[in-house]
Write a protein that holds these residues in place. Structure first.
Motif, mmCIF file in Angstrom:
data_model
loop_
_atom_site.group_PDB
_atom_site.id
_atom_site.type_symbol
_atom_site.label_atom_id
_atom_site.label_comp_id
_atom_site.label_asym_id
_atom_site.label_seq_id
_atom_site.Cartn_x
_atom_site.Cartn_y
_atom_site.Cartn_z
ATOM 1 N N TRP A 75 -11.358 -2.210 12.592
ATOM 2 C CA TRP A 75 -12.707 -1.885 12.150
ATOM 3 C C TRP A 75 -12.725 -1.800 10.631
ATOM 4 O O TRP A 75 -11.685 -1.619 9.992
ATOM 5 C CB TRP A 75 -13.208 -0.574 12.762
ATOM 6 C CG TRP A 75 -12.535 0.677 12.233
ATOM 7 C CD1 TRP A 75 -11.363 1.224 12.661
ATOM 8 C CD2 TRP A 75 -12.998 1.508 11.170
ATOM 9 N NE1 TRP A 75 -11.060 2.348 11.939
ATOM 10 C CE2 TRP A 75 -12.057 2.549 11.013
ATOM 11 C CE3 TRP A 75 -14.115 1.491 10.339
ATOM 12 C CZ2 TRP A 75 -12.211 3.561 10.065
ATOM 13 C CZ3 TRP A 75 -14.262 2.495 9.380
ATOM 14 C CH2 TRP A 75 -13.314 3.518 9.261
ATOM 15 N N SER A 76 -13.896 -1.908 10.049
ATOM 16 C CA SER A 76 -14.061 -1.818 8.606
ATOM 17 C C SER A 76 -15.409 -1.195 8.290
ATOM 18 O O SER A 76 -16.275 -1.053 9.169
ATOM 19 C CB SER A 76 -13.938 -3.203 7.952
ATOM 20 O OG SER A 76 -14.932 -4.075 8.459
ATOM 21 N N VAL A 77 -15.590 -0.831 7.045
ATOM 22 C CA VAL A 77 -16.830 -0.177 6.609
ATOM 23 C C VAL A 77 -17.971 -1.189 6.642
ATOM 24 O O VAL A 77 -17.804 -2.347 6.236
ATOM 25 C CB VAL A 77 -16.654 0.414 5.203
ATOM 26 C CG1 VAL A 77 -17.959 1.043 4.724
ATOM 27 C CG2 VAL A 77 -15.532 1.447 5.191
ATOM 28 N N THR A 120 -21.991 12.328 3.929
ATOM 29 C CA THR A 120 -21.737 11.973 2.541
ATOM 30 C C THR A 120 -22.174 13.120 1.618
ATOM 31 O O THR A 120 -23.036 13.931 1.995
ATOM 32 C CB THR A 120 -22.494 10.697 2.173
ATOM 33 O OG1 THR A 120 -23.904 10.919 2.363
ATOM 34 C CG2 THR A 120 -22.050 9.538 3.063
ATOM 35 N N PHE A 142 -17.925 10.071 12.379
ATOM 36 C CA PHE A 142 -18.621 9.947 11.098
ATOM 37 C C PHE A 142 -18.607 11.305 10.394
ATOM 38 O O PHE A 142 -18.648 12.357 11.042
ATOM 39 C CB PHE A 142 -20.066 9.494 11.292
ATOM 40 C CG PHE A 142 -20.198 8.143 11.943
ATOM 41 C CD1 PHE A 142 -20.259 6.994 11.184
ATOM 42 C CD2 PHE A 142 -20.274 8.028 13.333
ATOM 43 C CE1 PHE A 142 -20.387 5.749 11.782
ATOM 44 C CE2 PHE A 142 -20.410 6.790 13.934
ATOM 45 C CZ PHE A 142 -20.461 5.650 13.152
ATOM 46 N N GLU A 197 -20.581 8.325 6.739
ATOM 47 C CA GLU A 197 -19.594 7.259 6.633
ATOM 48 C C GLU A 197 -18.589 7.378 7.775
ATOM 49 O O GLU A 197 -18.197 8.473 8.169
ATOM 50 C CB GLU A 197 -18.866 7.335 5.290
ATOM 51 C CG GLU A 197 -18.153 8.652 5.025
ATOM 52 C CD GLU A 197 -17.472 8.671 3.677
ATOM 53 O OE1 GLU A 197 -17.471 7.604 3.020
ATOM 54 O OE2 GLU A 197 -16.945 9.722 3.277
ATOM 55 N N CYS A 198 -18.205 6.219 8.303
ATOM 56 C CA CYS A 198 -17.252 6.187 9.412
ATOM 57 C C CYS A 198 -15.848 6.455 8.893
ATOM 58 O O CYS A 198 -15.433 5.895 7.869
ATOM 59 C CB CYS A 198 -17.317 4.842 10.107
ATOM 60 S SG CYS A 198 -16.298 4.719 11.598
ATOM 61 N N ASP A 239 -22.052 -2.388 5.777
ATOM 62 C CA ASP A 239 -23.055 -2.336 4.720
ATOM 63 C C ASP A 239 -24.412 -2.042 5.362
ATOM 64 O O ASP A 239 -24.941 -2.855 6.124
ATOM 65 C CB ASP A 239 -23.096 -3.662 3.966
ATOM 66 C CG ASP A 239 -24.038 -3.627 2.779
ATOM 67 O OD1 ASP A 239 -24.609 -2.552 2.507
ATOM 68 O OD2 ASP A 239 -24.207 -4.671 2.122
ATOM 69 N N LYS A 269 -7.994 0.634 10.502
ATOM 70 C CA LYS A 269 -9.070 0.278 9.586
ATOM 71 C C LYS A 269 -8.583 -0.840 8.674
ATOM 72 O O LYS A 269 -7.698 -0.625 7.832
ATOM 73 C CB LYS A 269 -9.490 1.485 8.757
ATOM 74 C CG LYS A 269 -10.576 1.177 7.727
ATOM 75 C CD LYS A 269 -10.886 2.388 6.868
ATOM 76 C CE LYS A 269 -11.943 2.043 5.822
ATOM 77 N NZ LYS A 269 -12.247 3.210 4.935
ATOM 78 N N LEU A 286 -20.736 0.660 11.079
ATOM 79 C CA LEU A 286 -19.382 0.134 10.908
ATOM 80 C C LEU A 286 -19.344 -1.278 11.445
ATOM 81 O O LEU A 286 -20.278 -1.732 12.119
ATOM 82 C CB LEU A 286 -18.359 1.001 11.625
ATOM 83 C CG LEU A 286 -18.251 0.845 13.160
ATOM 84 C CD1 LEU A 286 -16.900 1.348 13.632
ATOM 85 C CD2 LEU A 286 -19.378 1.562 13.882
#
Length: 487
Positions: free
Chosen positions: A202-204, A307, A304, A233-234, A206, A185, A458
Motif C-alpha cells: 500500500w502507499s499514500v 493530522t 488512520f 493519514e493512513c 492523493d 508500505k 490510500l
C-alpha cells in the motif's frame, strides 16, 4: 375615325381557360358515379359496409375471449390456482421485505425535488452512487427494489476462487497483534505493467484525485471539485483472517497507532480511526437465506491517524474560536456531529440517499483502467461505474471509544446482495494485478456542509485476499483456531 364600341366583348386569356377546365376535371374526378355507389350499397359520402367474413372473425374472437374468461372464473381449479399463485408471490415479497432485500421507496418528494435531483445526478458523472447510476438500467419496477442493495462494482474477472477455496491457516503468517505491518508500505515496482501480478503493498493516496461535492446549492447544480487534503493519514494496513468474522479489531486485537500528539478530548474528534472491510470467500444464497456461517472470510483493516491541521481546526471549532477561511471547516463540523452521534445510522432512522447529510460513504476505483485487459463489451460499463460511492449505513456498524480517542467502522459485504458478492468473489484473482485507490467521505448536502473533504484515503497494490495473515480471536469457534507453527 370611328370610336370603339362602349360594350366590346372581353376575351379570357388562353391560360386562364386551361386552369378553369383543369379545376372542373378535378372536381368531377372526386365525385363518385351513382352506379358505383349503388353497387357498393351505400349513399354518397358513406363508407361501404365491411365484408361479412371480417365481421364474423371479429365476433368469433370476442366470443372466444369471453368464453375463456368465464371458464377461468367458473372453474374452481383455475380460480384456486390463481389465488395460490398470488398468495405465493405475496409471501415471497413479504419475506424479502422482512429480510431487508426489498423495500418500498415512498414517492412523496415534490416535483421540484425530483427535477433538481435528476439534474444534479445528470451533472455528477451520470449518477451519484452505484445504485443511482444503475437505477435507469435495471429491468425492475421503479420504487420497489432497493437499488442500494443491488449496487455492484462491475469489474468482471475470472471465476477463480469463487468456490471458496483459499489458503489454509497453517500456510499463513501468524500475528499476535494487529500492528498495521502485515502489508508493507511501498510503491509498486515501476516495471510492472497493468495486468501483471505485483507484490501486495500500500502507499499514500492523493486526496485531490477524488472529486467530492461542492457548493453552492449542490442538490440543484451538482458541482464536484477535487478534494482538499485529507483529514486523516493512513499509517497501517493488515489483511487478516481469524476463523470468524473479525469485529472490533482495534484496540481489542492490537494497540492504537501512534500520532496526533496534540489531541485531547475537547477536540470532539477521534485521534484514530479504524476501517474494517469484511469480505466473504463464497457468494452465498442468490435470493434469500442466511450467508453460510462457516464462511469466516477475510478482513482488510485500515488504520488512520488525525493530522495536526485537523486537530487545530477541531479545537478551534469546539471552543467557538475564529477558525479562519479554511475550506475544510464544514467537513470538520460534520465529523464532530457523526462522532457525537456514535452510529452509522441516520437520525430518526432515515433512509440513506441523495439528500442524506452525515452519511458515511466509501469510494474505490481502479487506476489505469484503460490499460487493464477487460472484455470489449464490458469496458464502457466498467469505465462508467468505476469509482462510484457506496453509502455504508446499511452495511456497517460504528464503535466509539467512551473516552473519545478512537472510532472504528466495520462494514460487512455479506450484507450486500448476491450480485455484489458474486462479482467480488470473481474479482479476487484480478485484484492481484491492479492498483486501486480507496477513500472515505462523510456526505454533505447543504451549503454549510460543503465542500466535502476526504476523511482518509490510500492506494492498494496487488491486493492478495487469499494469502493474508492469521490472528487468533477468542470469538472464533474452537475448531477454527490456528493449527500451524508457533509465531
Amino acid at each position: 375615325l370611328t370610336p370603339p364600341p362602349l360594350c366590346a366583348p372581353r376575351r379570357t386569356p388562353a391560360h386562364s381557360r386551361t386552369r378553369a377546365r383543369a379545376r372542373v376535371r378535378a372536381c368531377r374526378g372526386r365525385v363518385r358515379p351513382k352506379r358505383l355507389q349503388r353497387r357498393a350499397g351505400g349513399e354518397r359520402g358513406e363508407r361501404p359496409p365491411p365484408r361479412v367474413g371480417v365481421q364474423a372473425a371479429a365476433g368469433a374472437m370476442e366470443e372466444h375471449r369471453a368464453e375463456r374468461l368465464r371458464g377461468v372464473v367458473e372453474d374452481p381449479d383455475a380460480l384456486f390456482g390463481i389465488v395460490v399463485g398470488a398468495a405465493f408471490v405475496l409471501l415471497v415479497f413479504s419475506y424479502l421485505f422482512l429480510r431487508g432485500r426489498v423495500c418500498w421507496v415512498p414517492t412523496s418528494t415534490s416535483s421540484r425535488e425530483r427535477r433538481t435531483s435528476s439534474l444534479a445526478r445528470s451533472m455528477s458523472s451520470d449518477g451519484e452512487t452505484w445504485y443511482d447510476a444503475l437505477e435507469d438500467h435495471l429491468p425492475v419496477t421503479a420504487g420497489m427494489v432497493d437499488y442500494a442493495s443491488r449496487a455492484v462494482p462491475l469489474l468482471l474477472g475470472e471465476d477463480a476462487g469463487a468456490d471458496g477455496n483459499h489458503a489454509s491457516p497453517s500456510s499463513m503468517p501468524r500475528l499476535t497483534k494487529l500492528l498495521g505491518t502485515s502489508v508493507p508500505k511501498q510503491e509498486p515496482p515501476s516495471g510492472v505493467c497493468p495486468g501483471e501480478k505485483m507484490p501486495c503493498s500500500w502507499s499514500v493516496g492523493d486526496a485531490s484525485e477524488c472529486k467530492v461535492r461542492a457548493g453552492p446549492n449542490y442538490p440543484k447544480k451538482g458541482l464536484k471539485d477535487p478534494s482538499l487534503p485529507a483529514l486523516y493519514e493512513c499509517v497501517g494496513v493488515d489483511i487478516v483472517s481469524a476463523g470468524c468474522r473479525l469485529d472490533e479489531a482495534i484496540p481489542r486485537l492490537g494497540p492504537l497507532p501512534a500520532g496526533g500528539s496534540s489531541w485531547h478530548k475537547g477536540c470532539r474528534v477521534p485521534r484514530c480511526i479504524t476501517v474494517n472491510c469484511q469480505l466473504p470467500f463464497v457468494e452465498g444464497p442468490k435470493l434469500w437465506g442466511e450467508h453460510p456461517p462457516e464462511d469466516a472470510g477475510v478482513s482488510v483493516v485500515l488504520q488512520f491517524v488525525a493530522t495536526p491541521e485537523l486537530l487545530s481546526m477541531a479545537e478551534a471549532t469546539a471552543s467557538g474560536e475564529a477558525v479562519g477561511s479554511d475550506g475544510r471547516i464544514p467537513a470538520v463540523r460534520l465529523l464532530q456531529a457523526v462522532f457525537e452521534r456514535g452510529t452509522l445510522e441516520l437520525p430518526n432512522k432515515a433512509r440513506p440517499g441523495f439528500y442524506s447529510s452525515g452519511a458515511m460513504k466509501a469510494l474505490a476505483w481502479v487506476e489505469d483502467l484503460e490499460n487493464v485487459e477487460l472484455p470489449r463489451l464490458l469496458r464502457p460499463t466498467v469505465e462508467k461505474f468505476n469509482g462510484k460511492p457506496v453509502l455504508l449505513s446499511n452495511y456497517g456498524r460504528m464503535f466509539v471509544d467512551p473516552g473519545g480517542e478512537w472510532m472504528e467502522i466495520d462494514f460487512d459485504v455479506r450484507l450486500m446482495s448476491w450480485p455484489t458478492k458474486s462479482v467480488l468473489c470473481k474479482l479476487r484473482e484480478r485484484l492481484r494485478s491492479v492498483s486501486a485507490h480507496a477513500a472515505f467521505v462523510i456526505q454533505g448536502t447543504q451549503d454549510d456542509e460543503l465542500p466535502e473533504v476526504v476523511l482518509g484515503n490510500l492506494r492498494l497494490h496487488g491486493m492478495d485476499l487469499e494469502h493474508g495473515a492469521w490472528i487468533d480471536d477468542d470469538r472464533a469457534p474452537a475448531g477454527a483456531r490456528f493449527a500451524g507453527a508457533s509465531p
